[in-house]
Write a protein that holds these residues in place. Structure first.
Motif, mmCIF file in Angstrom:
data_model
loop_
_atom_site.group_PDB
_atom_site.id
_atom_site.type_symbol
_atom_site.label_atom_id
_atom_site.label_comp_id
_atom_site.label_asym_id
_atom_site.label_seq_id
_atom_site.Cartn_x
_atom_site.Cartn_y
_atom_site.Cartn_z
ATOM 1 N N PRO A 336 14.417 24.132 -26.234
ATOM 2 C CA PRO A 336 13.183 24.506 -25.533
ATOM 3 C C PRO A 336 12.355 25.475 -26.365
ATOM 4 O O PRO A 336 12.867 26.108 -27.285
ATOM 5 C CB PRO A 336 13.705 25.179 -24.267
ATOM 6 C CG PRO A 336 15.016 25.781 -24.683
ATOM 7 C CD PRO A 336 15.611 24.829 -25.687
ATOM 8 N N VAL A 337 11.075 25.613 -26.029
ATOM 9 C CA VAL A 337 10.158 26.499 -26.748
ATOM 10 C C VAL A 337 9.976 27.770 -25.950
ATOM 11 O O VAL A 337 9.731 27.730 -24.749
ATOM 12 C CB VAL A 337 8.794 25.818 -26.969
ATOM 13 C CG1 VAL A 337 7.824 26.770 -27.651
ATOM 14 C CG2 VAL A 337 8.965 24.546 -27.788
ATOM 15 N N GLN A 338 10.112 28.895 -26.623
ATOM 16 C CA GLN A 338 9.831 30.177 -25.995
ATOM 17 C C GLN A 338 8.346 30.514 -26.200
ATOM 18 O O GLN A 338 7.635 29.816 -26.919
ATOM 19 C CB GLN A 338 10.721 31.272 -26.598
ATOM 20 C CG GLN A 338 12.207 30.950 -26.526
ATOM 21 C CD GLN A 338 12.700 30.778 -25.107
ATOM 22 O OE1 GLN A 338 12.311 31.532 -24.228
ATOM 23 N NE2 GLN A 338 13.556 29.779 -24.883
ATOM 24 N N GLU A 339 7.879 31.564 -25.572
ATOM 25 C CA GLU A 339 6.471 31.954 -25.678
ATOM 26 C C GLU A 339 6.224 32.695 -26.993
ATOM 27 O O GLU A 339 5.791 33.841 -27.016
ATOM 28 C CB GLU A 339 6.074 32.829 -24.485
ATOM 29 C CG GLU A 339 5.934 32.051 -23.195
ATOM 30 C CD GLU A 339 4.792 31.049 -23.249
ATOM 31 O OE1 GLU A 339 3.671 31.442 -23.584
ATOM 32 O OE2 GLU A 339 5.041 29.857 -22.971
ATOM 33 N N ASN A 340 6.495 31.997 -28.091
ATOM 34 C CA ASN A 340 6.354 32.627 -29.396
ATOM 35 C C ASN A 340 6.014 31.542 -30.398
ATOM 36 O O ASN A 340 6.747 30.563 -30.541
ATOM 37 C CB ASN A 340 7.665 33.318 -29.790
ATOM 38 C CG ASN A 340 7.504 34.185 -31.032
ATOM 39 O OD1 ASN A 340 6.619 33.960 -31.848
ATOM 40 N ND2 ASN A 340 8.381 35.160 -31.166
ATOM 41 N N VAL A 341 4.909 31.707 -31.109
ATOM 42 C CA VAL A 341 4.502 30.700 -32.072
ATOM 43 C C VAL A 341 5.520 30.568 -33.204
ATOM 44 O O VAL A 341 5.585 29.537 -33.879
ATOM 45 C CB VAL A 341 3.098 31.019 -32.626
ATOM 46 C CG1 VAL A 341 3.164 32.211 -33.589
ATOM 47 C CG2 VAL A 341 2.489 29.791 -33.307
ATOM 48 N N ARG A 342 6.352 31.598 -33.402
ATOM 49 C CA ARG A 342 7.367 31.508 -34.452
ATOM 50 C C ARG A 342 8.385 30.424 -34.143
ATOM 51 O O ARG A 342 9.046 29.923 -35.057
ATOM 52 C CB ARG A 342 8.064 32.861 -34.648
ATOM 53 C CG ARG A 342 7.241 33.867 -35.430
ATOM 54 C CD ARG A 342 8.091 35.059 -35.852
ATOM 55 N NE ARG A 342 9.266 34.667 -36.602
ATOM 56 C CZ ARG A 342 9.248 34.331 -37.891
ATOM 57 N NH1 ARG A 342 8.096 34.315 -38.550
ATOM 58 N NH2 ARG A 342 10.356 34.008 -38.509
ATOM 59 N N ASP A 343 8.534 30.071 -32.874
ATOM 60 C CA ASP A 343 9.406 28.946 -32.547
ATOM 61 C C ASP A 343 8.916 27.670 -33.234
ATOM 62 O O ASP A 343 9.709 26.826 -33.638
ATOM 63 C CB ASP A 343 9.438 28.717 -31.034
ATOM 64 C CG ASP A 343 10.495 29.567 -30.349
ATOM 65 O OD1 ASP A 343 11.091 30.421 -31.037
ATOM 66 O OD2 ASP A 343 10.717 29.380 -29.147
ATOM 67 N N LEU A 344 7.610 27.546 -33.345
ATOM 68 C CA LEU A 344 7.045 26.371 -33.978
ATOM 69 C C LEU A 344 7.239 26.416 -35.488
ATOM 70 O O LEU A 344 7.319 25.367 -36.143
ATOM 71 C CB LEU A 344 5.554 26.257 -33.648
ATOM 72 C CG LEU A 344 5.161 26.459 -32.177
ATOM 73 C CD1 LEU A 344 3.660 26.281 -32.021
ATOM 74 C CD2 LEU A 344 5.911 25.498 -31.274
ATOM 75 N N GLU A 345 7.313 27.600 -36.036
ATOM 76 C CA GLU A 345 7.446 27.752 -37.483
ATOM 77 C C GLU A 345 8.896 27.690 -37.950
ATOM 78 O O GLU A 345 9.186 27.194 -39.037
ATOM 79 C CB GLU A 345 6.832 29.086 -37.918
ATOM 80 C CG GLU A 345 5.341 29.200 -37.612
ATOM 81 C CD GLU A 345 4.807 30.592 -37.880
ATOM 82 O OE1 GLU A 345 5.629 31.501 -38.066
ATOM 83 O OE2 GLU A 345 3.583 30.769 -37.925
ATOM 84 N N THR A 346 9.814 28.173 -37.138
ATOM 85 C CA THR A 346 11.200 28.316 -37.600
ATOM 86 C C THR A 346 12.177 27.362 -36.925
ATOM 87 O O THR A 346 13.281 27.187 -37.419
ATOM 88 C CB THR A 346 11.692 29.754 -37.362
ATOM 89 O OG1 THR A 346 11.688 30.031 -35.946
ATOM 90 C CG2 THR A 346 10.804 30.758 -38.059
ATOM 91 N N LYS A 347 11.782 26.773 -35.813
ATOM 92 C CA LYS A 347 12.726 25.932 -35.066
ATOM 93 C C LYS A 347 12.326 24.467 -35.003
ATOM 94 O O LYS A 347 12.885 23.702 -34.226
ATOM 95 C CB LYS A 347 12.875 26.481 -33.636
ATOM 96 C CG LYS A 347 13.480 27.871 -33.568
ATOM 97 C CD LYS A 347 13.673 28.310 -32.125
ATOM 98 C CE LYS A 347 14.271 29.704 -32.055
ATOM 99 N NZ LYS A 347 14.469 30.142 -30.641
ATOM 100 N N LEU A 348 11.360 24.077 -35.827
ATOM 101 C CA LEU A 348 10.961 22.677 -35.873
ATOM 102 C C LEU A 348 11.956 21.924 -36.747
ATOM 103 O O LEU A 348 12.034 22.155 -37.949
ATOM 104 C CB LEU A 348 9.542 22.557 -36.435
ATOM 105 C CG LEU A 348 8.784 21.272 -36.140
ATOM 106 C CD1 LEU A 348 8.546 21.091 -34.647
ATOM 107 C CD2 LEU A 348 7.459 21.256 -36.887
ATOM 108 N N TYR A 349 12.712 21.030 -36.139
ATOM 109 C CA TYR A 349 13.800 20.339 -36.844
ATOM 110 C C TYR A 349 13.439 18.875 -37.050
ATOM 111 O O TYR A 349 13.077 18.169 -36.106
ATOM 112 C CB TYR A 349 15.096 20.447 -36.038
ATOM 113 C CG TYR A 349 16.320 19.982 -36.797
ATOM 114 C CD1 TYR A 349 16.940 20.817 -37.719
ATOM 115 C CD2 TYR A 349 16.849 18.710 -36.588
ATOM 116 C CE1 TYR A 349 18.066 20.389 -38.422
ATOM 117 C CE2 TYR A 349 17.973 18.286 -37.272
ATOM 118 C CZ TYR A 349 18.575 19.123 -38.194
ATOM 119 O OH TYR A 349 19.696 18.694 -38.886
ATOM 120 N N ASP A 350 13.534 18.407 -38.308
ATOM 121 C CA ASP A 350 13.211 17.028 -38.651
ATOM 122 C C ASP A 350 14.442 16.157 -38.397
ATOM 123 O O ASP A 350 15.413 16.196 -39.150
ATOM 124 C CB ASP A 350 12.782 16.949 -40.122
ATOM 125 C CG ASP A 350 12.238 15.586 -40.498
ATOM 126 O OD1 ASP A 350 12.603 14.599 -39.838
ATOM 127 O OD2 ASP A 350 11.451 15.505 -41.455
#
Length: 496
Positions: A336-350
């Motif tokens: 799940p995504v937390q309210e932090n744009v860093r989730d998009l930068e560090t937790k995006l898994y290919d």
């Protein structure tokens, strides 16, 4: 209405597909005045049970070996077939040998009795049907004969193709079951396929070939689950591993020419652990890993089912292939995504290259982002973040995920939230070159060292040489003007 017909072929695909359809059912509303935001008719057909009750069933053909169906009923919309239905057609003497019926799962028993349904534990799951919540049309389940215990057809391309030929001849599959679903559609927009390459790779190739003979321009999206044998960490002393990896290469080559868009996935057994799983306590369970895959497959295809959406398989495919005829897509996401744009930068898994190391400078033909349950501030952050990385990306914002009762209980918080957020992105990118490059090397090695494997698969040496050359051409096409080979090295390092 633009209907989609769905195909699932193989055990992994049906584990993922069961989660997918359970999620679809959560969009149905039963309270007066509630207005669903999904057009159910895209994926479901309306009918009646034998009791005359209205029901909605997926527009789905579901293939698997008979022993993998578990307790799934054979009769109309899940009702058990009468024991005497077949015997009544035979007037002679009968010596009946009946295997004990597979008992229903705890989840299925609660559904039928009307009791409160609790979430399933992984240890309670024996088959993908154990947690299925939808009703199927009688033409949906397509049971292929089981193979003998002494046979191992996994990764055998020719046997898999032969299975389709025999099954189609014995059941008239394309003219009966498939055409039934096609003729019900008013304005079909395309075909969505999920297949296991190791057991149904050649089968899917033959199915798509038959489909293309009649529907030359109709779009198809194929989510293809590769085996657990990959070229960079192959056990060269195990012919079966070589066979499975070579079979994957044949599947990729075939799908690249037959399917409008192909999205391959590495086996969950090869997933890296890391920050992308920081909220999830993932066990070695196909039931659990299939739910993560399904979440991203369901999310990226959601624009095709949204009411008032202008997106179709045709225009999204066009948006993804703006730089040449690139038909292999990469699916990545965070959930799940937390309210932090860093989730998009560090937790995006290919999930296609099996890595969280997504380098931004790669050449990208197209990008589609679908977010679920983002707050307004996070939507703005996401738009700014994506705009600085992928100019011209298609961004679709949609409501949060409402997990069904069948959803795994794997969150580290100890409970499953009532709603969940996610981000899924589908791209066509130069990074795919490394995928083709690794399989091209494998095919080349097979022509030099593993002739016995080629023979065992029923292939000719010229077939594998042609495969090698085709994969090298595709590698060059996807790499484009990019001269940096770091992506290929990175893939090897990640997989080792």
């Amino acid at each position: 209405m633009k209907e989609i017909i769905y195909i699932q072929a193989g055990s992994i695909s049906n584990y993922v597909g069961t989660h997918f359809w359970n999620a679809q059912e959560t969009y149905f509303t039963y309270e007066e005045g509630d207005d669903p935001y999904v057009n159910h008719d895209v994926s479901f057909r309306e009918g009646q049970t034998l009791k005359g009750e209205p029901t909605f069933c997926p527009r789905l053909l579901l293939f698997d070996r008979k022993s993998n169906f578990g307790a799934l009923g054979r009769g109309m919309y899940g009702e058990e077939e009468s024991e005497n239905a077949v015997l009544s057609q035979w007037n002679g003497a009968v010596d009946e040998l009946r295997q004990p019926a597979v008992p229903k799962s705890k989840y299925q028993t609660c559904l039928e009795s009307g009791d409160d349904v609790s979430q399933e534990d992984s240890k309670d799951i024996r088959y993908w049907s154990d947690y299925s919540h939808v009703s199927y049309h009688p033409r949906t389940p397509q049971r292929l004969p089981d193979v003998a215990d002494y046979e191992n057809t996994e990764g055998d391309w020719e046997l898999s193709r032969d299975a389709f030929t025999k099954y189609n001849e014995s059941t008239d599959l394309m003219e009966d079951a498939f055409r039934f679903f096609v003729e019900e559609c008013d304005n079909i927009q395309g075909l969505q396929i999920m297949n296991d390459t190791s057991t149904f790779g050649g089968f899917t190739h033959s199915f798509l070939s038959a489909f293309r003979d009649e529907f030359t321009k109709l779009p198809s999206w194929t989510f293809s689950f590769l085996s657990d044998s990959i070229p960079v960490s192959l056990n060269v002393d195990d012919p079966r591993s070589i066979m499975k990896a070579l079979n994957d290469a044949l599947c990729l080559q075939g799908l690249n020419g037959l399917s409008t868009m192909t999205i391959p996935f590495y086996s969950p057994l090869l997933w890296e652990k890391g920050s992308w799983l920081s909220e999830i306590d993932l066990k070695d369970s196909l039931f659990q890993s299939a739910s993560i895959i399904s979440t991203h497959v369901e999310t990226i295809t959601l624009p095709l089912r949204l009411k008032n959406s202008q997106h179709t398989m045709t225009n999204l495919s066009s948006a993804l292939t703006t730089r040449g005829n690139q038909r292999i897509g990469h699916l990545a996401g965070t959930f799940p995504v937390q309210e932090n744009v860093r989730d998009l930068e560090t937790k995006l898994y290919d999930l296609t290259l099996n890595t969280s190391k997504l380098s931004k400078p790669d050449q990208c033909s197209g990008c589609v982002d679908v977010s679920r349950g983002f707050s307004e501030p996070l939507k703005l952050k996401h738009s700014d973040w994506r705009g600085g990385w992928r100019q011209g990306a298609i961004i679709v914002e949609s409501p949060a995920i409402l997990p069904p009762t069948s959803f795994p209980r794997y969150f580290k918080s100890g409970t499953t939230p009532s709603s969940l957020s996610a981000l899924t992105t589908l791209t066509t990118t130069s990074r795919t070159a490394s995928l083709f490059g690794q399989y091209a090397k494998l095919a080349d090695n097979c022509t030099k060292q593993y002739a016995h494997v080629i023979q065992q698969m029923g292939l000719e040496m010229d077939d594998v040489k042609e495969l090698r050359d085709t994969l090298h051409v595709l590698e060059d096409e996807y790499r484009g003007d990019e001269t940096n080979s770091d992506d290929e090295d990175e893939l090897g390092e990640d997989e080792e």
